[in-house]
Design an enzyme around this catalytic site. Structure first.
Site, mmCIF file in Angstrom:
data_model
loop_
_atom_site.group_PDB
_atom_site.id
_atom_site.type_symbol
_atom_site.label_atom_id
_atom_site.label_comp_id
_atom_site.label_asym_id
_atom_site.label_seq_id
_atom_site.Cartn_x
_atom_site.Cartn_y
_atom_site.Cartn_z
ATOM 1 N N ARG A 111 0.798 -1.228 0.000
ATOM 2 C CA ARG A 111 0.000 0.000 0.000
ATOM 3 C C ARG A 111 0.837 1.287 0.000
ATOM 4 O O ARG A 111 0.527 2.197 -0.754
ATOM 5 C CB ARG A 111 -1.005 -0.007 1.157
ATOM 6 C CG ARG A 111 -1.982 -1.183 1.120
ATOM 7 C CD ARG A 111 -3.149 -1.062 2.097
ATOM 8 N NE ARG A 111 -4.074 -0.042 1.648
ATOM 9 C CZ ARG A 111 -4.160 1.152 2.164
ATOM 10 N NH1 ARG A 111 -3.384 1.503 3.177
ATOM 11 N NH2 ARG A 111 -5.003 2.025 1.686
ATOM 12 N N CYS A 123 14.635 -5.288 -4.158
ATOM 13 C CA CYS A 123 15.763 -4.796 -4.958
ATOM 14 C C CYS A 123 15.420 -3.569 -5.803
ATOM 15 O O CYS A 123 15.900 -3.434 -6.927
ATOM 16 C CB CYS A 123 16.203 -5.913 -5.881
ATOM 17 S SG CYS A 123 14.869 -6.329 -7.021
HETATM 18 N N1 LLP Z 1 -17.249 -3.349 -3.694
HETATM 19 C C1 LLP Z 1 -16.557 -3.269 -4.844
HETATM 20 C C2 LLP Z 1 -17.256 -3.505 -6.101
HETATM 21 C C3 LLP Z 1 -15.182 -2.955 -4.827
HETATM 22 O O1 LLP Z 1 -14.508 -2.865 -5.969
HETATM 23 C C4 LLP Z 1 -14.532 -2.750 -3.584
HETATM 24 C C5 LLP Z 1 -13.116 -2.429 -3.522
HETATM 25 C C6 LLP Z 1 -15.296 -2.858 -2.398
HETATM 26 C C7 LLP Z 1 -16.646 -3.154 -2.498
HETATM 27 C C8 LLP Z 1 -14.695 -2.664 -1.032
HETATM 28 O O2 LLP Z 1 -14.135 -1.405 -0.862
HETATM 29 P P1 LLP Z 1 -13.585 -0.975 0.583
HETATM 30 O O3 LLP Z 1 -14.755 -0.967 1.532
HETATM 31 O O4 LLP Z 1 -12.563 -1.982 0.985
HETATM 32 O O5 LLP Z 1 -12.987 0.369 0.374
HETATM 33 N N2 LLP Z 1 -6.416 -2.055 -2.521
HETATM 34 C C9 LLP Z 1 -6.895 -0.718 -2.237
HETATM 35 C C10 LLP Z 1 -8.398 -0.658 -2.178
HETATM 36 C C11 LLP Z 1 -9.017 -1.107 -3.479
HETATM 37 C C12 LLP Z 1 -10.477 -1.365 -3.354
HETATM 38 C C13 LLP Z 1 -10.984 -2.072 -4.573
HETATM 39 N N3 LLP Z 1 -12.366 -2.336 -4.539
HETATM 40 C C14 LLP Z 1 -6.252 -0.217 -0.952
HETATM 41 O O6 LLP Z 1 -5.451 -0.936 -0.356
HETATM 42 O O7 LLP Z 1 -6.475 0.926 -0.561
#
Ligand code: LLP
Length: 400
Positions: free
Chosen positions: A299, A329
């Site tokens: 992240r 690396c």
């Molecule tokens: N629903 C859908 C259709 C989504 O694409 C996502 C997240 C969620 C729900 C859940 O979102 P949340 O409540 O977790 O914000 N890897 C990134 C976050 C990417 C989220 C992708 N989709 C990070 O580490 O910040």
């Protein structure tokens, strides 16, 4: 909150790098959501892309949550954890029709975000398999551009301006639309974004006679920086209930409301523990090099994300400013110019708020093993994924 003592015990017992999750925090977050949305007919579907260890899925299953899955493997993991098909939504993006067919064979709720797939699905199933449609509401929101998904240039959803094309497909194929879905991004604090999204969706509901569900996605903000606040869930629950109730009064229509939170449910439950390997005094910076890297927690490097970092094995040490770096690396910086109690080799360094998209986005880059995962539950630490070994890295390689 897990105590420093518990975290040090975990590092000592299971080694580092290590992810530790607090089961009671996950249960608390789920209860907070249920409470905040008590005025509406709400169902929570945990967006399991945030953290898929089956032991974590089981906690949410026991709490009564549903689950949101973006790949067929996530669907299968959810079933392994005990979720029945009715409690699963399959919300993929850019997958082929074959993956949809596999999901329909498992009888889960289907979300479609593409006109040509909708048409293919409609020709195949007619009205026999009602679906949910993901709309792109053309709203820019979220912590940064990489996690904003509801704007006009985003690949997600069918544009809200193309609803007439959806209607044409419904007429041609007889497909039944049982729900409308939006998800505008991750880390949204501004309540008005959710209200505006809801209003846009409610406005479209008149085009869908069989509609029963409005799915507002996930994206609630959790505080990462010390001075940040998360989404005010109680206020959001009230605002959304006001909007729904006003709509009900003017139209006589009532919908079930679905949410798909990932971060909100598991982020704060997670702690990432690493060990300081070296310190290095350069001409302009002092570095702390740890036994991990962006292969284990991507992240900071990927989203410029901030995680609170502390030296838990020298809490009274003099405060010093460090760049905390990993062992990969290439440039691999967890934090720039961060104050930490003096770090000495072998100190245990803690990253907070690491439950969501931490282990889950880890990789084996540089042929390093992925960390172990431990769950703190009922007062004790339990290994829920063993540390990888070279054998795991070699598994699947076809040798002569
Ligand atoms: N629903 C859908 C259709 C989504 O694409 C996502 C997240 C969620 C729900 C859940 O979102 P949340 O409540 O977790 O914000 N890897 C990134 C976050 C990417 C989220 C992708 N989709 C990070 O580490 O910040």
């Amino acid at each position: 909150m897990l105590s420093t003592q518990t975290l040090l015990t975990a590092a000592n017992e299971f080694g580092t790098p290590l992810y530790v999750y607090d089961a009671s925090n996950i249960r608390l977050q789920y209860a907070t959501l249920k409470q905040a949305f008590r005025r509406s007919d709400v169902k929570i579907f945990y967006a399991c892309k945030a953290l898929t260890n089956v032991n974590i899925l089981k906690i949410l299953e026991q709490e009564g949550s549903g689950i949101d899955c973006v790949s067929i493997n996530e669907v299968k993991l959810a079933m392994k954890a005990g979720f029945t098909a009715k409690r699963i939504i399959f919300t993929p993006n850019s997958v082929g029709f074959d993956e949809y067919l596999e999901a329909t064979a498992l009888k889960v709720n289907i979300n479609i975000d593409n006109l040509s797939l909708l048409e293919e699905f409609g020709h195949h199933f007619g009205s026999s398999y009602p679906v949910i449609i993901r709309l792109n509401p053309h709203i820019m929101a979220g912590g940064n551009i990489k996690i904003s998904t509801g704007h006009v240039d985003s690949k997600f959803g069918i544009s809200i301006e193309q609803v007439d094309l959806i209607r044409d497909i419904m007429e041609r194929t007889n497909i039944t639309v049982k729900g409308l879905h939006i998800h505008t991004g991750s880390e949204i604090k501004d309540l008005e974004v959710f209200v505006k999204g809801l209003e846009l969706v409610l406005d479209q509901t008149k085009h869908f006679p069989d509609l029963a569900i409005v799915d507002l996605g996930g994206g609630f903000k959790v505080p990462y920086k010390p001075d940040e606040v998360g989404t005010d869930m109680e206020a959001l629950g009230q605002k959304l209930a006001d909007t729904f109730e006003a709509f009900e009064q003017s139209t006589g229509k009532k919908f079930q409301v679905w949410f798909e939170p990932g971060k909100f449910l598991v982020s704060q439950s997670g702690y990432f523990l690493v060990k300081a390997n070296i310190t290095k005094q350069g001409p302009s910076r002092t570095f702390v090099g740890v036994n991990s890297g962006f292969n284990h927690l991507i992240r900071p490097m990927f989203y410029d994300a901030y995680h609170k970092i502390t030296n838990i094995s020298n809490p009274d040490g003099e405060l010093k400013t460090y760049n905390i770096v990993g062992n990969i690396c290439e440039t691999d910086t967890f934090a720039w110019d961060r104050e930490l109690n003096e770090v000495r080799p072998n100190d245990i360094i803690l990253f907070n708020n690491a439950g969501a998209y931490g282990f889950e986005m880890s990789s084996r880059f540089n042929s390093r093993n992925r960390p172990a995962e431990v769950l703190f539950t009922n007062g004790s630490l339990k290994l829920i994924r063993r540390r990888e070994t070279l054998e795991d890295i070699l598994e699947g390689v076809v040798l002569d």
